[in-house]
Design an enzyme around this catalytic site. Structure first.
Site, PDB file in Angstrom:
ATOM      1  CB  CYS A 172      12.109   3.543   7.268  1.00 19.48           C
ATOM      2  SG  CYS A 172      11.623   1.926   6.665  1.00 19.48           S
ATOM      3  CG  HIS A 196      11.458   6.275   3.016  1.00 19.61           C
ATOM      4  ND1 HIS A 196      12.613   6.642   3.648  1.00 19.61           N
ATOM      5  CD2 HIS A 196      11.266   4.975   3.311  1.00 19.61           C
ATOM      6  CE1 HIS A 196      13.105   5.590   4.292  1.00 19.61           C
ATOM      7  NE2 HIS A 196      12.309   4.569   4.109  1.00 19.61           N
TER       8      HIS A 196
HETATM    9  N1  GLN Z   1      15.642  -2.434   6.886  1.00 26.23           N
HETATM   10  C1  GLN Z   1      14.380  -2.052   7.435  1.00 26.23           C
HETATM   11  C2  GLN Z   1      13.204  -2.881   6.938  1.00 26.23           C
HETATM   12  O1  GLN Z   1      13.208  -3.378   5.834  1.00 26.23           O
HETATM   13  C3  GLN Z   1      14.162  -0.572   7.186  1.00 26.23           C
HETATM   14  C4  GLN Z   1      14.007  -0.234   5.728  1.00 26.23           C
HETATM   15  C5  GLN Z   1      13.983   1.238   5.465  1.00 26.23           C
HETATM   16  O2  GLN Z   1      14.613   2.023   6.152  1.00 26.23           O
HETATM   17  N2  GLN Z   1      13.308   1.645   4.407  1.00 26.23           N
HETATM   18  O3  GLN Z   1      12.244  -3.031   7.662  1.00 26.23           O
END
Ligand code: GLN
Length: 243
Positions: free
Chosen positions: A94, A195
């Site tokens: 992510c 995740h």
């Molecule tokens: N901040 C990033 C987004 O919202 C990554 C989010 C995350 O790592 N879950 O796209």
């Protein structure tokens, strides 16, 4: 710790472990030890240099501001680039995935350069955030079963010619571009929105990272009882009709 231990580097646990990505570190450690491998785990905080001599690097997810700070610090540190040049294996999840690309949108809405380790770039989705369970069929060349995970991101990731999609979603948003792709990979560098954490839900991915690090095509079998129970539960939950 022996000289020949598998060197597992967890990049920036102080900034990028918002979504349970510590589980990925634990699963690689455990899967390696179950095969009799010695593991040297190196947690690298964001005020420390990234070592160049690791075998496997894990970079987790994070909220927009920690993601920007992590990106700035990793850009100022040649360690991860050198490690990849040396053939290291990298898995970014992510925010970690977005940072590995050419650019992403930061917490101030600015386009921010990434590391360019993967030929991808991320924009901010205009629609609702991609949040929820995800199922995806991996690139057949990787020899992996169906991937299960949980995604939570506003960013959308576009793939260039220099990468392949890691998988194609059957449930969920994945890269969010509407083409059904999820994640990206090239050689030893992998990025994903999964995740879960991904390696707890998909131990075959942990085994893939270990096999690549050892340059072997197979590992001795390991007990998958708990992983399989989790996978079966999540796959059944995702496939149930929404009440
Ligand atoms: N901040 C990033 C987004 O919202 C990554 C989010 C995350 O790592 N879950 O796209």
């Amino acid at each position: 710790m022996s000289e020949s231990a598998l060197r597992l580097v967890w990049v920036y646990p102080d900034l990028l472990s918002t979504y349970g990505d510590r589980g990925n570190v634990l699963v690689v450690e455990r899967r390696a030890r179950q095969r009799g491998l010695d593991v040297a785990r190196i947690d690298v905080r964001s005020d420390q240099p990234v070592p160049t001599s690791g075998d496997i690097y894990l970079i987790g997810g994070g909220e927009d501001r920690p993601q920007r700070l992590a990106g700035e610090r990793l850009r100022a540190d040649p360690g991860l680039h050198r490690a990849v040049e040396n053939g290291a294996i990298v898995l970014g999840v992510c925010a970690g995935y977005q940072i590995m690309g050419h650019e992403f949108i930061d917490d101030r809405g600015q386009r921010t350069p990434g590391l360019g380790l993967l030929d991808v770039w991320s924009t901010r989705g205009e629609g609702v955030r991609n949040v929820g369970d995800i199922l995806a069929e991996p690139d057949p060349r990787l020899g992996l079963p169906t991937l299960t995970g949980f995604e939570n991101h506003q960013g959308i990731t576009h793939l260039g010619q220099g990468v392949s999609p890691l998988a194609r979603v059957t449930v969920g948003g994945g890269n969010g571009t509407g083409d059904g792709t999820e994640g990206a990979w090239r050689d030893t560098v992998f990025g994903t929105y999964l995740h879960g954490p991904i390696l707890a839900r998909n131990p075959a991915v942990a085994d893939l990272l270990i096999k690549l690090a050892l340059d072997v095509s197979a590992l001795p079998p390991a007990d998958n009882t708990w992983y399989d129970a989790l996978r079966a539960e999540r796959i059944a939950a995702v496939q149930l009709p929404v009440q």
